[in-house]
Design a protein around this motif. Sequence first.
Motif, PDB file in Angstrom:
ATOM      1  N   GLY A  31       8.063  29.178  18.547  1.00  0.00           N
ATOM      2  CA  GLY A  31       8.992  28.058  18.625  1.00  0.00           C
ATOM      3  C   GLY A  31      10.254  28.520  19.311  1.00  0.00           C
ATOM      4  O   GLY A  31      10.688  29.666  19.117  1.00  0.00           O
ATOM      5  N   PRO A  32      10.879  27.675  20.103  1.00  0.00           N
ATOM      6  CA  PRO A  32      12.035  28.118  20.915  1.00  0.00           C
ATOM      7  C   PRO A  32      13.220  28.597  20.096  1.00  0.00           C
ATOM      8  O   PRO A  32      13.991  29.434  20.564  1.00  0.00           O
ATOM      9  N   ALA A  33      13.397  28.084  18.886  1.00  0.00           N
ATOM     10  CA  ALA A  33      14.583  28.448  18.096  1.00  0.00           C
ATOM     11  C   ALA A  33      14.238  29.309  16.894  1.00  0.00           C
ATOM     12  O   ALA A  33      15.067  29.486  16.002  1.00  0.00           O
ATOM     13  N   VAL A  34      13.029  29.865  16.857  1.00  0.00           N
ATOM     14  CA  VAL A  34      12.570  30.636  15.700  1.00  0.00           C
ATOM     15  C   VAL A  34      12.643  32.126  16.016  1.00  0.00           C
ATOM     16  O   VAL A  34      12.064  32.584  17.009  1.00  0.00           O
ATOM     17  N   VAL A  64       5.289  35.251  13.742  1.00  0.00           N
ATOM     18  CA  VAL A  64       5.353  33.961  13.055  1.00  0.00           C
ATOM     19  C   VAL A  64       5.547  34.207  11.556  1.00  0.00           C
ATOM     20  O   VAL A  64       4.876  35.056  10.964  1.00  0.00           O
ATOM     21  N   ASP A  65       6.442  33.461  10.958  1.00  0.00           N
ATOM     22  CA  ASP A  65       6.658  33.527   9.513  1.00  0.00           C
ATOM     23  C   ASP A  65       5.519  32.760   8.839  1.00  0.00           C
ATOM     24  O   ASP A  65       5.545  31.530   8.754  1.00  0.00           O
ATOM     25  N   ASP A 284       5.493  26.411  15.510  1.00  0.00           N
ATOM     26  CA  ASP A 284       6.841  26.101  15.061  1.00  0.00           C
ATOM     27  C   ASP A 284       6.768  25.268  13.777  1.00  0.00           C
ATOM     28  O   ASP A 284       6.172  24.185  13.769  1.00  0.00           O
ATOM     29  N   PRO A 285       7.374  25.745  12.671  1.00  0.00           N
ATOM     30  CA  PRO A 285       7.311  24.978  11.415  1.00  0.00           C
ATOM     31  C   PRO A 285       7.927  23.592  11.496  1.00  0.00           C
ATOM     32  O   PRO A 285       7.683  22.764  10.611  1.00  0.00           O
TER      33      PRO A 285
END
Length: 393
Positions: A31-34, A64-65, A284-285
Amino acid sequence: MSESPASGPPPQTPPMAQTTALRQRLAELRGPAVAPHPLDARALAALAANPGCKRRALLDGAGVDKAALATALGSPAAFGQSQFAFMRGNAFEAKVKADGGTELMRLLYERLGGGGEAPREVLVPDLTAAGPEGRAARTALALREATGAGGWALLDHPMLALEVAGSPAYLEPDAVVVHPDGRWTVVEIKSFPVIDSSADAAKVGAAARQSAVYVLALERIAAVTQGAEVGHRVLLVCPKDFSNLPTASVVDVRKQRAVTRRQLTRLTRIEEIAAALPEGTTFDPECSPQELTAAVESVTAAYAPECLAACELAFHCRAKARSAGAVQALGRSVRGELGGLTTVTEVLAAAAGKEGDPADPAVAALRRAAALRAEALERATGPAAPEGGTVCR
């Protein structure tokens, strides 16, 4: 006269450009902001224990979380370390390392140092640097300098780098001790107790697998350091009995090291897995559960019940395996015994004689087991069961 095009293999992409492109691709997957979630030795040991799971390899490699992803999917992980246990572990580690690591060095010298008194002069280098890459480079330099100096050195929370499926992973052991003879020893500090000189075997085994990862990372530095050798015996420090006093034991991790190295070698490279994903795939979550489910299902998984204690996505994968009737939900040993039968429906049909090749050993064993079960039930119910009666099974 026109010139013919040059023959030969196409030009290769420079390694630096490949690395940059891979990092950009992994950032798109997160994700762009992760921010990337760090891959620690515990997760790496769990990944090595299940090298056939491309899903975990990709998610861990991309940073990735998985806990946040599992929550967004509606299957949050039901395990983790409590805040109390976390604080207790930190307090015990601080006690062990107090006064420049005096107690830690005493324990290590008692178990691995030989006769005589414990060392009084121990170098504790500063490992501060910017970012994980800088800290890893600073740690490598400190290890080389300490080895060249020929004395005792204690590296507190060094940063080690290890390549996993083509992507770098940064690991942080509790401590590494450099001996005067150039030997490097990993120190693992745990908060589970040693009662009557015995500790929980499962926890000790997990600590050994985790330490084996550190040993593999140290071996990369030792290979380019003159006079260095990584010890395969690690020092495990735990509380003694029901007190907060530290005690230490030596754990040989040669077997765990060999297994982990072999399993990590089997991992498919991250770029190969990412290249097979549909365009626009992201984990992305912030995406909708439907989009995340489609993204997760686009990467094959190798679920096993053991994943429940080691992977945040295990509950999601278990639900999918059960809904599909996959035999892997019954365990690796069962999955291995059933050969080409991959679903419970196929297994039941083979046992009933409706499907399957009778020459297949798995099919033959299932039919034999079904016949034995029917015979046992017939004997239990008797030849003359009351009409309309029921039998509890």
